[in-house]
Design an enzyme around this catalytic site. Structure first.
Site, short mmCIF file in Angstrom:
data_model
loop_
_atom_site.label_atom_id
_atom_site.label_comp_id
_atom_site.label_asym_id
_atom_site.label_seq_id
_atom_site.Cartn_x
_atom_site.Cartn_y
_atom_site.Cartn_z
N THR A 31 -18.81 -11.87 -4.59
CA THR A 31 -18.83 -10.70 -3.71
C THR A 31 -19.08 -11.11 -2.27
O THR A 31 -19.25 -12.30 -1.98
CB THR A 31 -19.88 -9.68 -4.22
N ASN A 32 -19.06 -10.15 -1.36
CA ASN A 32 -19.32 -10.41 0.05
C ASN A 32 -20.60 -9.70 0.44
O ASN A 32 -20.98 -8.72 -0.19
CB ASN A 32 -18.19 -9.83 0.90
N ARG A 33 -21.21 -10.12 1.51
CA ARG A 33 -22.40 -9.44 2.00
C ARG A 33 -21.99 -8.19 2.78
O ARG A 33 -21.28 -8.29 3.77
CB ARG A 33 -23.21 -10.37 2.89
N VAL A 71 -13.95 -7.09 2.31
CA VAL A 71 -13.11 -7.34 1.14
C VAL A 71 -13.20 -8.83 0.77
O VAL A 71 -13.04 -9.68 1.64
CB VAL A 71 -11.64 -6.97 1.45
#
Ligand code: CTP
Ligand code: CA
Length: 224
Positions: free
Chosen positions: A33-35, A101
């Protein structure tokens, strides 16, 4: 200030917003995932709604309440976010792409939890690039007015303008990570064809109101 007193700079406009991270599964219990807390995107959706717009918010996994009057669609992966945006976009005049994203997903998602082995061998993964939602929307024949976001770790001035050109969007809003992640305050720089403008540090809610005003006055046939 209650929203009743705010100028309705987006009345009659339809605004599509993406927010939060995406989550790309590796196996049933793990993922990439991304922050992103989603705070800035949710604040923008709220501010657009308060400015009189009809707002749809397409959100990755976040722990935030839906802003009043906003139509929210929850997604998990970049592909799902892409599909939700592409299904909606024809009905919207403005697209604000705030989501962080994930750029890649794993090529083979395991059906079963990957177990540690006695030999302590670590798994390796190959990745596939996810669709670039903003660039795809910006290329559409009847593209809405597109606003990009960029979290850069350094040299915001150069990276921001380069990213605006690369994504082919009229407006890109830049901020510095990790300084912004999860915080209630932020400091942003606006990049458009006439150059870079830094806004003073403020809460994400205050900034959202200012950014909505900046977006509204740039829209084609905006009544000033
Ligand atoms: N974006 C998107 N779809 C992607 C990647 C990014 O819609 N697959 C959007 C983001 O919502 C943001 C903008 O593109 O509005 C910039 O994202 P960013 O990650 O900064 O740009 P990238 O082109 O992915 O560049 P980088 O290599 O720096 O990650
Ligand atoms: Ca990226």
């Amino acid at each position: 200030i209650v929203s009743f007193f705010r100028p309705k700079v987006l009345s009659g406009r339809r605004v599509l917003v993406t927010a939060g991270p995406t989550f790309e599964p590796i196996d049933p219990v793990r993922g990439l995932t991304n922050r992103s807390s989603g705070k800035m995107g949710f604040a923008l959706a709220r501010a657009a709604q308060q400015a009189g717009a009809d707002v749809r918010l397409i959100a990755g996994p976040v722990a935030l309440a839906t802003p009043w009057g906003v139509d929210r669609v929850d997604v998990e992966t970049a592909q799902q976010m892409h599909d939700a945006v592409m299904q909606s976009v024809a009905d919207y005049d403005v697209f604000i792409s705030v989501a962080a994203v994930a750029d890649w997903r794993v090529a083979q998602v395991s059906d079963h939890k990957i177990k540690k082995t006695a030999a302590q061998a670590v798994p390796s993964f190959s990745f596939i690039e996810n669709p670039d939602i903003l660039a795809t929307v910006a290329r559409l024949p009847n593209a809405p007015y597109c606003v990009g976001f960029a979290a850069e770790s350094d040299d915001l001035e150069t990276n921001g303008e380069q990213k605006r050109i690369k994504k082919n969007v009229p407006l890109l809003i830049g901020n510095l990570g990790p300084a912004t992640f999860g915080r209630d305050e932020n400091e942003v720089v606006l990049f458009d064809a006439s150059g870079a403008t830094r806004l003073p540090r403020a809460t994400k809610d205050e900034l959202a109101g200012k950014l909505i005003a900046e977006i509204a006055r740039r829209l084609p046939d905006a009544s000033l």
